[in-house]
Design a protein around this motif. Structure first.
Motif, PDB file in Angstrom:
ATOM      1  N   ASP A  72      77.709 -18.332 -70.819  1.00  0.00           N
ATOM      2  CA  ASP A  72      78.046 -17.441 -69.707  1.00  0.00           C
ATOM      3  C   ASP A  72      77.065 -17.604 -68.543  1.00  0.00           C
ATOM      4  O   ASP A  72      77.465 -17.608 -67.375  1.00  0.00           O
ATOM      5  N   SER A  73      75.790 -17.750 -68.854  1.00  0.00           N
ATOM      6  CA  SER A  73      74.787 -17.946 -67.802  1.00  0.00           C
ATOM      7  C   SER A  73      75.018 -19.268 -67.075  1.00  0.00           C
ATOM      8  O   SER A  73      74.905 -19.346 -65.847  1.00  0.00           O
ATOM      9  N   ILE A  75      77.866 -20.834 -66.751  1.00  0.00           N
ATOM     10  CA  ILE A  75      79.072 -20.669 -65.921  1.00  0.00           C
ATOM     11  C   ILE A  75      78.730 -19.901 -64.647  1.00  0.00           C
ATOM     12  O   ILE A  75      79.223 -20.220 -63.556  1.00  0.00           O
ATOM     13  N   ALA A  76      77.875 -18.879 -64.778  1.00  0.00           N
ATOM     14  CA  ALA A  76      77.476 -18.087 -63.610  1.00  0.00           C
ATOM     15  C   ALA A  76      76.756 -18.953 -62.581  1.00  0.00           C
ATOM     16  O   ALA A  76      77.138 -19.001 -61.397  1.00  0.00           O
ATOM     17  N   TRP A 111      81.267 -14.101 -58.498  1.00  0.00           N
ATOM     18  CA  TRP A 111      81.440 -14.919 -59.707  1.00  0.00           C
ATOM     19  C   TRP A 111      80.155 -14.928 -60.534  1.00  0.00           C
ATOM     20  O   TRP A 111      80.176 -14.693 -61.747  1.00  0.00           O
ATOM     21  N   GLY A 112      79.037 -15.219 -59.884  1.00  0.00           N
ATOM     22  CA  GLY A 112      77.769 -15.277 -60.601  1.00  0.00           C
ATOM     23  C   GLY A 112      77.398 -13.943 -61.212  1.00  0.00           C
ATOM     24  O   GLY A 112      76.951 -13.868 -62.365  1.00  0.00           O
ATOM     25  N   TYR A 114      79.408 -11.498 -62.085  1.00  0.00           N
ATOM     26  CA  TYR A 114      80.320 -11.173 -63.185  1.00  0.00           C
ATOM     27  C   TYR A 114      79.908 -11.894 -64.475  1.00  0.00           C
ATOM     28  O   TYR A 114      79.804 -11.280 -65.542  1.00  0.00           O
ATOM     29  N   TRP A 115      79.659 -13.205 -64.401  1.00  0.00           N
ATOM     30  CA  TRP A 115      79.361 -13.978 -65.601  1.00  0.00           C
ATOM     31  C   TRP A 115      77.962 -13.695 -66.155  1.00  0.00           C
ATOM     32  O   TRP A 115      77.694 -13.950 -67.332  1.00  0.00           O
ATOM     33  N   LEU A 116      77.094 -13.141 -65.316  1.00  0.00           N
ATOM     34  CA  LEU A 116      75.788 -12.723 -65.830  1.00  0.00           C
ATOM     35  C   LEU A 116      75.854 -11.349 -66.494  1.00  0.00           C
ATOM     36  O   LEU A 116      74.858 -10.877 -67.047  1.00  0.00           O
ATOM     37  N   GLY A 117      77.023 -10.722 -66.411  1.00  0.00           N
ATOM     38  CA  GLY A 117      77.168  -9.402 -67.025  1.00  0.00           C
ATOM     39  C   GLY A 117      76.874  -8.259 -66.090  1.00  0.00           C
ATOM     40  O   GLY A 117      76.621  -7.132 -66.546  1.00  0.00           O
ATOM     41  N   TYR A 226      69.306 -12.524 -63.629  1.00  0.00           N
ATOM     42  CA  TYR A 226      69.120 -13.111 -64.963  1.00  0.00           C
ATOM     43  C   TYR A 226      67.840 -12.566 -65.601  1.00  0.00           C
ATOM     44  O   TYR A 226      67.821 -12.173 -66.777  1.00  0.00           O
TER      45      TYR A 226
END
Length: 337
Positions: A72-73, A75-76, A111-112, A114-117, A226
């Motif tokens: 996921d990180s 992808i972010a 996008w970043g 979202y994928w970082l949570g 992150y």
């Protein structure tokens, strides 16, 4: 040993690719030609930051496979960085309207994030701010960082030194707070910035360009989020570590806005540009980098270690920096002598 070899590969590949990009830029006449708003005096190839982009993106699958960096990180960082670099590359080779660039920037930042949570919960004065409430401020933070990085990439070496010192400081803070945390993403940016700086340190043989500066600015912003997932207080540490660039760009743009000047028009009114005109590029770049290490890093550690409430620490760290860039003439029109 594997991490050391991987780090050397990142360093060597960025150095070699920057050299190839310089040859390509010279061949295609992709040059920054000095004008009244420039801080350099000789035509210089641009677009060298693409090397950081390529190496950073190529490193992500290896980090997922060989370290504890999550998919996921990757992808972010990969998706967001690629989008920003792509629109920057198009702008380097022609022109992309500011509105379209900004739209891509917000989409990439979203996008970043979202994928970082998303943003984790942050605490101020004992009160917990839910991460959901912080989503919009985090989005603005990311977009502002990637744009101000482009604004601040105006003299030899300064953008590379900022990335190097901020990431190295961020890695140190994360290691001290969470020794078991995955740190490889920090290392990629540190070594890629170092490989690029071989070519960009004053006197620069190639400039970073919009593709590289936007990519680096966004990755630094994503690293701050992150890091916050590793330990929430690390976010405030990153806010402090980036204070030189944030203060210079924000104060400059504030005064330009007050004069109703275009915020997207090229100019020479940043504090670092005034200093470079008097001190030269090397002295100015080293001055900014030195302050990152001797002032901002200790202040960030004071906050991260719990020595002071985060908000007070941020204000204390920023106060002299804002005063300094104001004294240096941030936002004042450059006057030729």
């Amino acid at each position: 040993m594997t991490l050391i070899i991987g780090g050397l590969v990142v360093l060597a590949l960025t150095w070699a690719l920057t050299g190839l990009l310089r040859r390509y830029a010279v061949h295609k006449q992709l040059m920054d030609i000095p004008n009244a708003r420039s801080s350099h005096k000789v035509p210089t190839p641009r677009g060298g930051g693409v090397a950081i982009v390529v190496v950073g993106l190529l490193a992500l699958p290896a980090l997922v496979y060989g370290t504890s960096v999550s998919l996921d990180s990757a992808i972010a960082f990969g998706g967001a960085g690629l989008a920003v670099a792509a629109v920057g590359w198009l702008d380097d080779h022609g022109h992309v309207a500011a509105g379209w660039r900004l739209l891509v920037h917000f989409l990439a930042a979203g996008w970043g994030l979202y994928w970082l949570g998303g943003m984790p919960d942050l605490t101020l004065f004992g009160w917990t701010m839910p991460g959901l409430w912080l989503a919009l401020p985090a989005l603005v933070w990311l977009v502002w960082l990637l744009n101000l990085y482009n604004f601040m990439d105006g003299i030899d070496g300064i953008a590379g030194v900022e990335a190097l010192t901020a990431c190295a400081s961020g890695l140190l803070l994360a290691w001290l707070m969470v020794p078991e945390a995955p740190l490889a993403l920090y290392g990629v940016m540190i070594l890629a910035a170092l490989g690029f700086l071989v070519w960009n340190f004053p006197p620069a043989k190639i400039f970073m360009g919009d593709a590289g500066s936007g990519f680096v600015g966004l990755w630094l912003g994503l690293l701050s989020i992150y890091a916050a997932h590793q330990a929430p207080v690390l976010f405030w540490g990153w806010v402090i570590l980036l204070a030189m660039f944030v203060s210079d760009a924000t104060v400059t743009l504030f005064f330009r806005w007050c004069r109703r000047e275009s915020l997207f028009e090229a100019h020479r009114s940043h504090a670092y540009q005034h200093r470079a005109a008097q001190w030269g590029h090397k002295a100015t770049t080293l001055f900014y980098g030195t302050l990152n290490v001797i002032w901002l890093l200790p202040m960030a550690w004071w906050v991260v270690s719990g020595g002071i409430e985060p908000l007070w620490g941020v204000l204390l760290a920023y106060a002299p920096v804002v005063f300094l860039v104001y004294q240096f003439g941030a936002g004042i029109r450059h006057v030729e002598r």
